[in-house]
Write a protein that holds these residues in place. Structure first.
Motif, PDB file in Angstrom:
ATOM      1  N   ASP A 280     -29.577  37.123  21.805  1.00 32.17           N
ATOM      2  CA  ASP A 280     -30.644  37.127  22.814  1.00 32.17           C
ATOM      3  C   ASP A 280     -31.614  35.994  22.523  1.00 32.17           C
ATOM      4  OD1 ASP A 280     -32.379  37.663  24.794  1.00 32.17           O
ATOM      5  OD2 ASP A 280     -32.994  39.649  24.068  1.00 32.17           O
ATOM      6  N   LYS A 281     -31.684  35.030  23.447  1.00 31.48           N
ATOM      7  CA  LYS A 281     -32.581  33.894  23.261  1.00 31.48           C
ATOM      8  C   LYS A 281     -33.993  34.196  23.730  1.00 31.48           C
ATOM      9  CE  LYS A 281     -32.661  28.884  24.000  1.00 31.48           C
ATOM     10  NZ  LYS A 281     -32.063  27.745  24.739  1.00 31.48           N
ATOM     11  N   GLY A 282     -34.155  35.332  24.345  1.00 25.79           N
ATOM     12  CA  GLY A 282     -35.473  35.681  24.884  1.00 25.79           C
ATOM     13  C   GLY A 282     -35.499  35.551  26.392  1.00 25.79           C
ATOM     14  N   ALA A 283     -36.399  36.310  27.048  1.00 23.09           N
ATOM     15  CA  ALA A 283     -36.556  36.285  28.510  1.00 23.09           C
ATOM     16  C   ALA A 283     -35.246  36.655  29.207  1.00 23.09           C
ATOM     17  CB  ALA A 283     -37.050  34.915  28.985  1.00 23.09           C
ATOM     18  N   GLY A 284     -34.434  37.454  28.518  1.00 22.98           N
ATOM     19  CA  GLY A 284     -33.189  37.924  29.122  1.00 22.98           C
ATOM     20  C   GLY A 284     -32.111  36.869  29.266  1.00 22.98           C
ATOM     21  N   VAL A 285     -32.274  35.712  28.635  1.00 18.89           N
ATOM     22  CA  VAL A 285     -31.281  34.630  28.732  1.00 18.89           C
ATOM     23  C   VAL A 285     -30.226  34.832  27.648  1.00 18.89           C
ATOM     24  CG1 VAL A 285     -30.882  32.154  28.623  1.00 18.89           C
ATOM     25  CG2 VAL A 285     -32.990  33.036  29.664  1.00 18.89           C
ATOM     26  N   PRO A 286     -28.956  35.003  27.997  1.00 22.62           N
ATOM     27  CA  PRO A 286     -27.907  35.173  26.980  1.00 22.62           C
ATOM     28  C   PRO A 286     -27.621  33.851  26.265  1.00 22.62           C
ATOM     29  CG  PRO A 286     -26.922  35.046  29.160  1.00 22.62           C
ATOM     30  CD  PRO A 286     -28.420  35.042  29.364  1.00 22.62           C
ATOM     31  N   TRP A 287     -27.294  33.955  25.014  1.00 26.04           N
ATOM     32  CA  TRP A 287     -26.930  32.761  24.231  1.00 26.04           C
ATOM     33  C   TRP A 287     -25.794  33.155  23.299  1.00 26.04           C
ATOM     34  CZ3 TRP A 287     -28.226  27.980  25.315  1.00 26.04           C
ATOM     35  CH2 TRP A 287     -27.944  26.978  24.385  1.00 26.04           C
ATOM     36  N   TYR A 288     -24.896  32.212  23.021  1.00 26.62           N
ATOM     37  CA  TYR A 288     -23.704  32.532  22.236  1.00 26.62           C
ATOM     38  C   TYR A 288     -23.576  31.573  21.049  1.00 26.62           C
ATOM     39  CZ  TYR A 288     -22.296  35.271  26.309  1.00 26.62           C
ATOM     40  OH  TYR A 288     -22.254  36.182  27.342  1.00 26.62           O
ATOM     41  N   SER A 289     -23.109  32.131  19.964  1.00 30.25           N
ATOM     42  CA  SER A 289     -22.688  31.314  18.822  1.00 30.25           C
ATOM     43  C   SER A 289     -21.174  31.450  18.691  1.00 30.25           C
ATOM     44  CB  SER A 289     -23.376  31.758  17.533  1.00 30.25           C
ATOM     45  OG  SER A 289     -23.048  33.109  17.233  1.00 30.25           O
ATOM     46  N   PHE A 290     -20.534  30.441  18.110  1.00 29.74           N
ATOM     47  CA  PHE A 290     -19.073  30.410  18.041  1.00 29.74           C
ATOM     48  C   PHE A 290     -18.633  30.197  16.601  1.00 29.74           C
ATOM     49  CE2 PHE A 290     -20.301  29.256  22.292  1.00 29.74           C
ATOM     50  CZ  PHE A 290     -19.376  29.892  23.104  1.00 29.74           C
ATOM     51  N   THR A 291     -17.746  31.060  16.137  1.00 23.63           N
ATOM     52  CA  THR A 291     -17.200  30.972  14.782  1.00 23.63           C
ATOM     53  C   THR A 291     -15.685  31.154  14.827  1.00 23.63           C
ATOM     54  OG1 THR A 291     -17.604  33.347  14.453  1.00 23.63           O
ATOM     55  CG2 THR A 291     -19.291  31.809  13.652  1.00 23.63           C
ATOM     56  N   LYS A 292     -15.004  30.582  13.847  1.00 19.39           N
ATOM     57  CA  LYS A 292     -13.544  30.695  13.776  1.00 19.39           C
ATOM     58  C   LYS A 292     -13.148  32.102  13.341  1.00 19.39           C
ATOM     59  CE  LYS A 292     -11.555  26.588  14.614  1.00 19.39           C
ATOM     60  NZ  LYS A 292     -10.920  25.849  13.520  1.00 19.39           N
ATOM     61  N   ALA A 293     -12.104  32.630  13.967  1.00 24.01           N
ATOM     62  CA  ALA A 293     -11.578  33.948  13.616  1.00 24.01           C
ATOM     63  C   ALA A 293     -10.109  34.012  14.020  1.00 24.01           C
ATOM     64  CB  ALA A 293     -12.369  35.049  14.315  1.00 24.01           C
ATOM     65  N   ASP A 294      -9.345  34.862  13.356  1.00 22.41           N
ATOM     66  CA  ASP A 294      -7.942  35.054  13.711  1.00 22.41           C
ATOM     67  C   ASP A 294      -7.839  36.048  14.863  1.00 22.41           C
ATOM     68  OD1 ASP A 294      -7.006  33.328  11.771  1.00 22.41           O
ATOM     69  OD2 ASP A 294      -6.793  34.895  10.255  1.00 22.41           O
ATOM     70  N   ARG A 295      -7.244  35.609  15.951  1.00 24.51           N
ATOM     71  CA  ARG A 295      -7.088  36.441  17.139  1.00 24.51           C
ATOM     72  C   ARG A 295      -5.641  36.345  17.641  1.00 24.51           C
ATOM     73  NH1 ARG A 295     -11.144  38.079  15.473  1.00 24.51           N
ATOM     74  NH2 ARG A 295     -13.195  38.298  16.495  1.00 24.51           N
ATOM     75  N   ARG A 296      -5.160  37.429  18.204  1.00 22.67           N
ATOM     76  CA  ARG A 296      -3.808  37.440  18.785  1.00 22.67           C
ATOM     77  C   ARG A 296      -3.892  36.898  20.203  1.00 22.67           C
ATOM     78  NH1 ARG A 296       0.910  39.927  17.306  1.00 22.67           N
ATOM     79  NH2 ARG A 296       2.356  40.498  18.980  1.00 22.67           N
ATOM     80  N   VAL A 297      -3.303  35.727  20.415  1.00 21.68           N
ATOM     81  CA  VAL A 297      -3.441  35.026  21.695  1.00 21.68           C
ATOM     82  C   VAL A 297      -2.076  34.508  22.148  1.00 21.68           C
ATOM     83  CG1 VAL A 297      -5.844  34.364  21.267  1.00 21.68           C
ATOM     84  CG2 VAL A 297      -3.999  32.878  20.481  1.00 21.68           C
ATOM     85  N   THR A 298      -2.036  33.997  23.359  1.00 21.59           N
ATOM     86  CA  THR A 298      -0.801  33.451  23.925  1.00 21.59           C
ATOM     87  C   THR A 298      -0.544  32.050  23.387  1.00 21.59           C
ATOM     88  OG1 THR A 298      -1.088  34.725  25.961  1.00 21.59           O
ATOM     89  CG2 THR A 298       0.372  32.799  26.066  1.00 21.59           C
ATOM     90  N   CYS A 299       0.707  31.801  23.008  1.00 23.46           N
ATOM     91  CA  CYS A 299       1.138  30.470  22.561  1.00 23.46           C
ATOM     92  C   CYS A 299       2.378  30.069  23.353  1.00 23.46           C
ATOM     93  CB  CYS A 299       1.458  30.476  21.067  1.00 23.46           C
ATOM     94  SG  CYS A 299       0.061  30.828  19.992  1.00 23.46           S
ATOM     95  N   TYR A 300       2.419  28.791  23.721  1.00 18.89           N
ATOM     96  CA  TYR A 300       3.562  28.250  24.460  1.00 18.89           C
ATOM     97  C   TYR A 300       4.373  27.325  23.555  1.00 18.89           C
ATOM     98  CZ  TYR A 300       1.281  29.987  28.679  1.00 18.89           C
ATOM     99  OH  TYR A 300       0.701  30.798  29.629  1.00 18.89           O
ATOM    100  N   TYR A 301       5.662  27.622  23.431  1.00 18.32           N
ATOM    101  CA  TYR A 301       6.590  26.783  22.683  1.00 18.32           C
ATOM    102  C   TYR A 301       7.357  25.913  23.673  1.00 18.32           C
ATOM    103  CZ  TYR A 301       6.029  29.506  18.340  1.00 18.32           C
ATOM    104  OH  TYR A 301       5.533  30.112  17.209  1.00 18.32           O
ATOM    105  N   PHE A 302       7.071  24.637  23.699  1.00 20.60           N
ATOM    106  CA  PHE A 302       7.818  23.704  24.540  1.00 20.60           C
ATOM    107  C   PHE A 302       8.992  23.176  23.708  1.00 20.60           C
ATOM    108  CE2 PHE A 302       3.489  23.663  26.186  1.00 20.60           C
ATOM    109  CZ  PHE A 302       3.690  23.795  27.546  1.00 20.60           C
TER     110      PHE A 302
END
Length: 537
Positions: free
Chosen positions: A124-146
């Motif tokens: 929360d940045k204040g005044a109801g404005v959303p704010w995001y931070s980004f960090t590396k994490a292991d997640r199960r996601v889609t990968c394409y093998y060409f």
């Protein structure tokens, strides 16, 4: 008795060094930390509020582009299952494309895999404005093998993760590349799986293998990245948002093809026999066709009865030496060739940087390791030590710079344990104060108190006698050629000659030898009695 030197010197029809498996990471250097993600969205994309919704739109656009690409070019999309061996699933598509002789994407594999990607955390940045931070994490996601069929490299693939920052993997094979280059210049050869069985001009083939460089691989990558649908486009590339390659796994091989399969087998049988008591690996593994691995070596707690398995024609022997994240493996290729491969899973294991441009340095170090393993095995079955060399080590001497080099006295339990430890296969890749001390303690026994100060002293006298040297800018040591010969000669004479001969009057010495010794003892006793010499008190 088969000597591997005789086999290597007289029965090798072809010897080739070449890169084998090449597995690379693709990463965007300026998208590796959270602040760079925010900059990408705010300054590059012009978004006021960095949000995971922006990244989701980019991912959705990429997935749609992949489907459109497959539709336009009539490329099958294959959903990989959990236990699928991907290359087996794709082999029929690769084979069909190879017959056509045309480079192209043969199929697109889709898999759900864990990847190291950016995850968003709302603040929360204040005044109801959303704010995001980004960090590396292991997640199960889609990968394409060409999966690709390339005119230069043959089969390969480029894997692209569909989630930010879109990590990439690249796989090609160096032997397959060399085959295609040999065919293009009209050099005749026959194949041995993915390697070579014979060649009309081995020297010319080796020159071809030596020309596979980082720039060749980079050209392959650039060529295909210009053709594939990607989550980043030319606009992103202008501002530096593009992939660079680093080395994930590099296999550097040395293949010796024997003139007959029996020589390949006799090489390994002689090697394993010679190392069961000297330089013994922790595990000797015999792989049986159609069966699981069988282990010989240290006892394994098992409720099933132990059985003896005769080594037959369907048995494949594999020698592995592990070092940090990497290893050296030695095995028979199709029962006809000896393959030695140094597999580097982390270039830092060999003090190399990861970026692809450092491939020549890594390859040279890996080739040196392959050569050192073969040299070690050769010396192991031909370690004659001339009398002056023996005396130089077994007696105190003075080095050329006036320093005293303490003796390494033959038969001294501590010296023999030290040299026995140096015979271990692991020393091919070097050793440290700590790793060598652990092995010496094993040979001295649990009652011995072999201290770190004693290890330091022993390393110093090994170095002063010219038996070991230190890797530059490292705490690792390696055996010199003299050190290898001394360690093997001392250990073999002690273990294989003196110890069994001194116990030759007892089982398991052969009956004929024991009878002969009793006869000699009887005659010696007779001479003593005739000389009227009393027995020692």
């Amino acid at each position: 008795m088969v000597n591997i030197n005789d086999v290597l010197d007289g029965h090798v029809a072809l010897e080739i060094e070449c890169l084998d498996r090449i597995y690379l990471n693709g990463y965007v250097p300026i998208l590796q930390v959270g602040g760079q993600v925010i900059r990408f969205m705010r300054e590059h994309l012009g978004k006021n509020i960095p949000s995971p919704a922006i990244l989701e739109k980019l991912g959705t656009r990429f997935r749609a582009a992949v489907r459109d690409f497959a539709d336009v070019h009539q490329i099958p999309i294959v959903q990989f299952k959990k236990d699928d061996r991907k290359i087996d699933v794709m082999q029929r598509f690769l084979s069909a494309q190879e017959k056509s002789g045309i480079s192209g994407v043969v199929a697109i594999g889709v898999a759900q895999e864990y990847q190291n990607v950016f995850a968003a955390t709302q603040r929360d940045k204040g005044a109801g404005v959303p704010w995001y931070s980004f960090t590396k994490a292991d997640r199960r996601v889609t990968c394409y093998y060409f999966y690709l069929w390339d005119d230069d490299f043959g089969a390969g693939f480029i894997k692209v993760c569909a989630y930010f920052p879109y990590p990439v993997k690249v796989w090609v094979n160096g032997h397959e590349w060399a085959k295609r280059q040999a065919s293009k210049v009209g050099l005749g050869f026959t194949s041995l799986s993915n390697g070579f069985k014979s060649c009309d001009d081995p020297a010319a083939l080796q020159r071809i293998c030596d020309t596979l460089t980082s720039s060749t691989i980079q050209d392959f990558f650039d060529r295909w990245m210009d053709r594939l649908p990607l989550p980043l486009d030319d606009y992103d590339r202008q501002f530096g948002y593009w992939w660079e390659l680093s080395m994930r796994q590099i296999e550097t091989s040395r293949t010796l093809v024997f003139d007959a399969p029996r020589h390949a087998r006799s090489f390994f049988e002689s090697l394993i026999t010679d190392n069961l008591d000297i330089g013994r690996p922790e595990t000797v593994e015999l792989l049986f066709t159609g069966h699981g691995p069988h282990h010989l070596g240290h006892p394994i707690v098992n409720r099933t009865p132990y059985k003896t398995k005769i080594v037959t024609a369907d048995t494949q022997v594999s020698l592995n030496v592990f070092f940090k994240h990497s290893r050296v493996k030695q095995y028979l290729k199709d029962g006809r060739a000896l393959r030695v491969e140094t597999v580097i899973n982390s270039p830092r294991d060999l003090q190399c940087l990861r970026r692809l441009e450092h491939l020549p340095e890594l390859q040279q170090k890996a080739r040196d390791i392959n050569a050192r393993l073969l040299d070690t095995e050769r010396v192991g079955q031909g370690c004659v030590l001339a009398s002056p060399a023996f005396e130089r080590v077994a007696s105190p001497t003075t080095t050329v710079d006036g320093r005293r080099a303490p003796a390494m006295r033959f038969g001294d339990p501590r010296v023999m344990a030290l040299l026995d430890a140096l015979c271990a296969s692991i020393t091919v890749l070097g050793f440290t104060h700590r790793s060598l001390r652990a092995r010496v303690n094993t040979f001295l026994g649990s009652d011995a108190d072999y201290t770190t100060h004693q290890m330091s002293y022993d390393l110093a006298r090994l170095r002063l006698n010219g038996l070991i040297a230190r890797h530059e800018h490292s705490n690792r040591y390696f055996l010199t050629p003299d050190g290898l010969r001394v360690a093997l000669f001392f250990t073999k004479v002690h273990h294989r000659l003196l110890t069994p001969l001194l116990a030759a009057d007892q089982p398991p010495a052969p009956d004929i030898l024991r009878d002969a010794l009793r006869t000699i003892d009887r005659h010696v006793t007779g001479y003593i009695d005739n000389a009227r010499l009393g027995k020692a008190a």
